[in-house]
Design a protein around this motif. Sequence first.
Motif, mmCIF file in Angstrom:
data_model
loop_
_atom_site.group_PDB
_atom_site.id
_atom_site.type_symbol
_atom_site.label_atom_id
_atom_site.label_comp_id
_atom_site.label_asym_id
_atom_site.label_seq_id
_atom_site.Cartn_x
_atom_site.Cartn_y
_atom_site.Cartn_z
ATOM 1 N N THR A 400 26.149 -19.000 -2.642
ATOM 2 C CA THR A 400 25.077 -19.915 -2.255
ATOM 3 C C THR A 400 25.283 -21.313 -2.827
ATOM 4 O O THR A 400 25.089 -22.336 -2.141
ATOM 5 C CB THR A 400 23.717 -19.356 -2.687
ATOM 6 O OG1 THR A 400 23.517 -18.085 -2.064
ATOM 7 C CG2 THR A 400 22.580 -20.287 -2.314
ATOM 8 N N VAL A 435 20.729 -22.649 4.254
ATOM 9 C CA VAL A 435 21.880 -21.939 3.679
ATOM 10 C C VAL A 435 21.460 -20.522 3.337
ATOM 11 O O VAL A 435 20.370 -20.305 2.792
ATOM 12 C CB VAL A 435 22.407 -22.660 2.430
ATOM 13 C CG1 VAL A 435 23.511 -21.843 1.770
ATOM 14 C CG2 VAL A 435 22.888 -24.053 2.780
ATOM 15 N N ALA A 436 22.362 -19.574 3.665
ATOM 16 C CA ALA A 436 22.156 -18.187 3.233
ATOM 17 C C ALA A 436 23.511 -17.592 2.912
ATOM 18 O O ALA A 436 24.512 -17.871 3.594
ATOM 19 C CB ALA A 436 21.457 -17.373 4.324
ATOM 20 N N ALA A 453 19.317 -17.775 7.097
ATOM 21 C CA ALA A 453 19.684 -19.196 7.095
ATOM 22 C C ALA A 453 18.730 -20.000 7.969
ATOM 23 O O ALA A 453 18.351 -21.138 7.626
ATOM 24 C CB ALA A 453 21.126 -19.352 7.575
#
Length: 482
Positions: A400, A435-436, A453
């Motif tokens: 991440t 973001v994921a 995400a």
Amino acid sequence: MAALLLLQMRTDAERRSQLTANSLVQVLGRDIARNIELYDLSLQAVVENIGRPGVLEATPELRRMILFDRAASAPGFAFQLLLDASGTIVSGSSPSVPKGLDRSDTEYFHHFTAHPDDDDLHISPPAVSRVSGQQMIMLSRRLSNSDGSFAGVVVGGIKIDYLRSLFASVGAEHAGTVTLFGPQGVVLMREPFEQSVIGASVADATSYRRMIAMREGSFVGPAMLGEDERRFTFARLGLEPLTLSIAVSPSAVYAEWQRQALSLGLVLLSLCGVTAGLTWLLRRELCHREQTEAKLVAANASLAAQATTDALTGLGNRRRFDEALAQEWDRAVRGQRPVALVLIDADCFKGFNDTYGHQRGDEALRLIAGSIRAAANRASDTACRIGGEEFAVILPEVDTAGAIVVAERIRAAVMGWGMPHASGPHTVLTVSCGVASVPEVLAPNAAALVAEADGALYVGKGAGRNQVRAAEPNETDLRLVI
């Protein structure tokens, strides 16, 4: 293989020539020896009968009947003559013989006067008879008195034309040069016939001396009459001082072989030419096929690239995104490795298109794609346009924190271009990023990762846009769910 065949053909040609020569020497030699033997028996009969009581005192007719048999009248034989000690003809096998003719100057008479102890058959060189006018070979024997003194000579002849007929009867004209040699290497007969060499002597020739030393056989040596080398096949004829020889030039021996070799060579050259031509055509066809296949592969690759590439931005399209995400998800699951996903969305893009038009909107999308490409620049990174103004970046082996760094670079780069956006909250073109990353977020499959995400992206959108937000990690279980 062709060389071995030619060698075998050459050996066969030599063997056939040798067999032909041996057969001819045997057949022709036997005929000549038999004729000379029969004629000599007639001469010996004269020698034996001349000493009988009353023969010399008998009438000429009766004496002729006692001394001479019918051999002298056979075709090809000349009549026989009886010479006294002075060389004068005293009788003959024919009533027409000119008696009283002096023959003391002949070769055979000189021979017996010079060799008083010679009781064997004497064969003289060919000469023209003064009695018949024909060229012939003279055969003679010595006559002796009861006390052994020289009493004269009995002589007869074999006509040269008769010998020529013998040579022709066995096909000697097709066998090379066939020669009958007499004493001291005198040529008695030759086929092909050459009058100029009849009576010539080859006693000093190397090949003749070798023949006399060997008696019979074959060898290769210099020609006795002429130039170059010859293959000689020869044999002595019985007990007489006669030698029959067949001389063949190597060119004649191998003439047929050379014609066959030339024909075979032309056939082989033709086959080689055809083979070379066919090989060239095949190679050209293969090259053409390879080029066609290469073009087809290139075309397929181009089509495949087009099928997975966004035409406007040059990034991967939605199809490419789905394929790449599935592959990277499977790899991450198998290797228990992290994989991160960044979703990017242009802020207030509908308003941008409404304000500046779709052409300016396309420029904005290309600017965002360029910023993404610059930030996600590893070979393993995959950047795609997955919707109108939506983009995604797949980052293998990235957690991440690393994904946030990449997303922040993209956001900053887009804003840094300063492209005006009057309807946006920041007056310039901006993007929001979600973001994921697994295993930091709980995602049982790829679709769940996209959802995580996407949720983070819309959190950023709701918080004012132009920012990066990450999906919240699961605090109780960070293991990857399979």
